[in-house]
Design an enzyme around this catalytic site. Structure first.
Site, mmCIF file in Angstrom:
data_model
loop_
_atom_site.group_PDB
_atom_site.id
_atom_site.type_symbol
_atom_site.label_atom_id
_atom_site.label_comp_id
_atom_site.label_asym_id
_atom_site.label_seq_id
_atom_site.Cartn_x
_atom_site.Cartn_y
_atom_site.Cartn_z
ATOM 1 N N ASP A 267 34.715 80.397 40.975
ATOM 2 C CA ASP A 267 34.468 80.900 42.331
ATOM 3 C C ASP A 267 33.037 81.390 42.541
ATOM 4 O O ASP A 267 32.625 81.608 43.667
ATOM 5 C CB ASP A 267 35.511 81.964 42.741
ATOM 6 C CG ASP A 267 35.581 83.138 41.796
ATOM 7 O OD1 ASP A 267 34.797 83.177 40.819
ATOM 8 O OD2 ASP A 267 36.427 84.030 42.032
ATOM 9 N N ARG A 268 32.277 81.569 41.460
ATOM 10 C CA ARG A 268 30.890 82.032 41.624
ATOM 11 C C ARG A 268 29.917 80.877 41.455
ATOM 12 O O ARG A 268 30.240 79.866 40.839
ATOM 13 C CB ARG A 268 30.548 83.080 40.572
ATOM 14 C CG ARG A 268 31.352 84.336 40.707
ATOM 15 C CD ARG A 268 30.833 85.370 39.733
ATOM 16 N NE ARG A 268 31.590 86.600 39.868
ATOM 17 C CZ ARG A 268 31.178 87.783 39.457
ATOM 18 N NH1 ARG A 268 29.999 87.882 38.859
ATOM 19 N NH2 ARG A 268 31.916 88.848 39.614
ATOM 20 N N SER B 169 37.948 85.824 35.340
ATOM 21 C CA SER B 169 36.730 85.384 36.024
ATOM 22 C C SER B 169 35.550 85.202 35.073
ATOM 23 O O SER B 169 35.636 84.434 34.132
ATOM 24 C CB SER B 169 36.419 86.365 37.142
ATOM 25 O OG SER B 169 35.439 85.817 37.978
ATOM 26 N N HIS B 170 34.488 85.976 35.299
ATOM 27 C CA HIS B 170 33.250 85.813 34.528
ATOM 28 C C HIS B 170 33.290 86.570 33.208
ATOM 29 O O HIS B 170 32.324 86.526 32.453
ATOM 30 C CB HIS B 170 32.081 86.307 35.370
ATOM 31 C CG HIS B 170 32.309 87.709 35.852
ATOM 32 N ND1 HIS B 170 33.209 87.990 36.848
ATOM 33 C CD2 HIS B 170 31.821 88.881 35.432
ATOM 34 C CE1 HIS B 170 33.246 89.300 37.022
ATOM 35 N NE2 HIS B 170 32.416 89.871 36.184
ATOM 36 N N ASP C 61 31.178 80.106 37.331
ATOM 37 C CA ASP C 61 31.758 81.066 36.380
ATOM 38 C C ASP C 61 33.097 80.604 35.809
ATOM 39 O O ASP C 61 33.544 79.476 36.043
ATOM 40 C CB ASP C 61 31.893 82.448 37.029
ATOM 41 C CG ASP C 61 33.037 82.505 38.030
ATOM 42 O OD1 ASP C 61 33.334 81.461 38.635
ATOM 43 O OD2 ASP C 61 33.624 83.592 38.206
ATOM 44 N N LYS D 37 35.991 82.852 47.237
ATOM 45 C CA LYS D 37 34.646 82.317 47.112
ATOM 46 C C LYS D 37 34.738 81.018 46.322
ATOM 47 O O LYS D 37 35.707 80.788 45.605
ATOM 48 C CB LYS D 37 33.716 83.329 46.448
ATOM 49 C CG LYS D 37 34.213 83.927 45.141
ATOM 50 C CD LYS D 37 33.358 85.142 44.789
ATOM 51 C CE LYS D 37 33.696 85.689 43.420
ATOM 52 N NZ LYS D 37 34.591 86.860 43.492
ATOM 53 N N ASP E 95 36.276 81.066 36.408
ATOM 54 C CA ASP E 95 37.333 80.524 37.262
ATOM 55 C C ASP E 95 36.793 79.723 38.436
ATOM 56 O O ASP E 95 37.549 79.354 39.338
ATOM 57 C CB ASP E 95 38.259 81.645 37.753
ATOM 58 C CG ASP E 95 37.537 82.695 38.579
ATOM 59 O OD1 ASP E 95 36.327 82.878 38.383
ATOM 60 O OD2 ASP E 95 38.194 83.334 39.432
HETATM 61 C C1 VG1 Z 1 32.578 92.232 40.652
HETATM 62 C C2 VG1 Z 1 31.554 91.893 41.707
HETATM 63 C C3 VG1 Z 1 32.234 91.648 43.030
HETATM 64 C C4 VG1 Z 1 33.291 90.548 42.865
HETATM 65 C C5 VG1 Z 1 34.242 90.917 41.747
HETATM 66 C C6 VG1 Z 1 35.219 89.800 41.442
HETATM 67 O O1 VG1 Z 1 33.255 93.413 40.998
HETATM 68 O O2 VG1 Z 1 30.604 92.933 41.833
HETATM 69 O O3 VG1 Z 1 31.269 91.300 43.996
HETATM 70 O O4 VG1 Z 1 34.011 90.384 44.050
HETATM 71 O O5 VG1 Z 1 33.515 91.172 40.552
HETATM 72 O O6 VG1 Z 1 34.544 88.606 41.180
HETATM 73 P P1 VG1 Z 1 32.874 94.843 40.357
HETATM 74 O O7 VG1 Z 1 33.877 95.788 40.902
HETATM 75 O O8 VG1 Z 1 32.908 94.692 38.877
HETATM 76 O O9 VG1 Z 1 31.478 95.138 40.821
HETATM 77 V V1 VG1 Z 1 35.244 87.427 40.176
HETATM 78 O O10 VG1 Z 1 34.178 86.148 40.080
HETATM 79 O O11 VG1 Z 1 35.675 88.366 38.949
HETATM 80 O O12 VG1 Z 1 36.721 86.959 41.006
HETATM 81 CO CO CO Z 2 35.154 84.412 39.299
#
Ligand code: VG1
Ligand code: CO
Length: 543
Positions: free
Chosen positions: A281-282, A113-114, A277, A376, A279
């Site tokens: 989704d953000r 992801s990010h 981001d 998302k 992937d």
């Molecule tokens: C974080 C965010 C959460 C999100 C998750 C995955 O998790 O706070 O809101 O759903 O990342 O997002 P955490 O446990 O680090 O707070 V992504 O864009 O990585 O699929």
């Molecule tokens: Co993501």
């Protein structure tokens, strides 16, 4: 077919976090590591025989190799068909759509992801179920259980598939369909939004910058915004996905998308700015001179969604993760529709969406989406904003000022303390947990606690219970703090402190958020003994 026997179990003890398994890339590259996880997924769902899966990733380092491994394992495990994005690329929302569109048995999405990418950065794999959503806890627990007892995996001894070539390929008895990663997704967006109105908006001279952050959304944004909607070339910045995202954090917030923020705050700012981001989704939404918090964005989208063709019938309900501000609750109340508060992580929205209880969902971490997929969706949020801007003919700032005048403003910020020693973070949480029930009536840095608890969630659809989902403290005067530990970090622990202060209708809505939140920040630092326990005086990232 070769059945490899693995003597050690490198995945043991690595419980999948919020969104699948996320580790340092070199950990994933250890012989057998990825293989053990993938085999554990297949085992946990009753085997892969005869099944169809979607596979794709965000293009980060190791994406290509990992996909070839997964294809050979799917073949050796007797899968029937795998749909894979050209060059192994698929955004998370596009993968979710393909899983649903083709009525498959699920999908494997390769991304952290990010988190940054590269051989010394992060990699990840998550399994999505046939509804297109992240595996719920029951499934991730079953996968984890398999990782603790796996002693062999199956992999086909075969040459690599050329994933640049769209069309049908064979790998043993497995059909591998290499598909254009964008076209089905773009068609879905066209079915939801008024492309003619948005095209007219761009034609009238409306300007926009979309920062794809060298991540997966580049090809999607270029195809939709520049090709289909006629935005001028150059609207999409950093549009070519790179294995290391150009060395940056592909995290669309004011800190990591600072170049875009600087543009939006300058004299020559375009009308609208957005980013997404790693992937896809953000999303981040910025108006000229004004950053829209994800919590506010969710509320604005919920209040105005009926202006887009896909949502003219209104919304069944709005769901937000618990740490997300209460702004969307106020919209739901006014609309007379249901609102839901779930634990952090998109998987908790799945049942609400499947059951038709919620139409739009969002998280403070810049995730917004709807029942069109089960993830998302960054570009979806941007297009809904564009549709609303085209329909209302107002600027982003005008929309926000109007929104706050109607509902009041929930000032909001998240403070992250990253890579803190795991022991210290755990002590902070357990100390605070132990004294929660004594807090009401006590004062900290001039704020008196009204209530405090630990969030647990009873799923209204399947009745499952998720406990220990964050510590909450409400103070007098309409403020709230939430403390929880991240489930997606790969180094030590990350403490997230979420701060919120409500300013009702008629109050001052134009303060700097950090100023408006100073009192709740100070009280929370004192009550958690953060300075003593973490030896930190200020957060690493403020969003
Ligand atoms: C974080 C965010 C959460 C999100 C998750 C995955 O998790 O706070 O809101 O759903 O990342 O997002 P955490 O446990 O680090 O707070 V992504 O864009 O990585 O699929
Ligand atoms: Co993501």
């Amino acid at each position: 077919m070769t059945v490899e026997t693995v003597s050690t179990n490198p995945v043991e003890g690595q419980k999948p976090g919020t969104s699948g398994l996320r580790k340092k890339t070199r950990v994933f590259m250890q012989p057998g590591y990825l293989e053990n996880f993938v085999q554990s997924v297949f085992n946990a769902i009753g085997g892969a025989r005869g099944k169809t899966f979607v596979v794709g990733g965000d293009g980060r380092f190791f994406n290509r190799e990992a996909i070839q491994t997964i294809l050979k394992m799917a073949a050796a495990n007797g899968a029937k068909r795998v749909i894979v994005g050209q060059n192994g690329l698929l955004s998370t929302p596009a993968a979710s759509h393909l899983i649903r569109l083709n009525e498959t048995d699920g999908g494997l999405i390769l991304s952290a992801s990010h988190n940054p990418g590269g051989i010394d950065e992060d990699f990840g794999v998550k399994f999505n179920t046939p509804n297109g959503g992240p595996a719920p806890e029951g499934v991730t627990n079953a996968i984890f259980e398999q990782t603790t007892k796996i002693d062999e995996y199956a992999i086909l001894d075969a040459p690599e598939i050329d994933l640049a070539i769209i069309g049908a390929h064979m790998l043993g008895n497995l059909d591998v369909d290499v598909v254009d990663p964008v076209s089905d997704y773009r068609a879905l967006m066209e079915s939801l939004f008024d492309f003619d109105a948005i095209r007219a908006l761009f034609a009238s001279g409306f300007t926009m910058r979309f920062d794809a952050m060298h991540a997966i959304t580049g090809p999607y944004a270029a195809s939709v915004l520049e090709n289909a909607l006629g935005a001028p070339e150059g609207t999409v910045l950093n549009g070519v996905p790179l294995e290391d995202f150009g060395g940056g954090h592909p995290d669309p917030n004011p800190v990591w998308a600072k170049p875009l923020m600087d543009t939006m705050m300058s004299d020559t700012a375009p009308d609208f700015g957005a980013a997404s981001d790693g992937d896809g989704d953000r999303n981040m939404i910025v108006g000229r001179g004004l950053y829209v918090t994800p919590s506010d964005s969710l509320a604005v989208l919920a209040a105005n969604a009926h202006l887009a063709p896909g949502y003219t019938d209104g919304l069944a309900g709005v769901a937000r993760s618990m740490p997300t501000s209460g702004a969307s609750d106020r919209v739901a109340a006014k609309l007379g529709i249901a609102s839901f508060e779930t634990p952090t992580g998109w998987k908790f929205f799945g049942n609400l969406l499947d059951a038709g209880k919620a139409t739009i969902c969002g998280e403070e971490s810049a995730g917004t989406g709807s029942d069109h997929v089960r993830e998302k969706d960054g570009l979806w949020a941007v297009l809904l904003w564009l549709n609303i801007l085209a329909a209302r003919k107002d600027s982003v700032a005008e929309i926000m000022v109007d929104h706050w005048a109607t509902y009041g403003r929930n000032y909001y910020s998240r403070h992250d303390y990253e890579a803190v020693p795991t022991d210290a973070a755990n002590t902070l949480m357990s100390d605070l947990r132990a004294k929660l029930s004594d807090l009401p009536g006590q004062s900290f840095a001039e704020l008196t606690v009204e209530a405090a608890d630990e969030f647990s969630y009873r799923d209204p659809v399947d009745d499952s219970l998720s406990e220990n989902q964050g510590l909450r403290i409400w103070y007098e005067g309409g403020s709230r703090a939430v403390l929880r530990l991240s489930g997606t970090g790969t180094e030590g622990a990350t403490l997230r402190v979420y701060l919120e202060q409500y300013a009702p209708q008629g109050a001052d809505h134009f303060q700097d958020a950090q100023v408006a939140l100073a009192a709740v920040r100070d009280a929370t630092a004192e009550v958690s003994r953060m300075q003593t326990l973490l030896d930190r005086t200020s957060p690493d990232v403020v969003t």
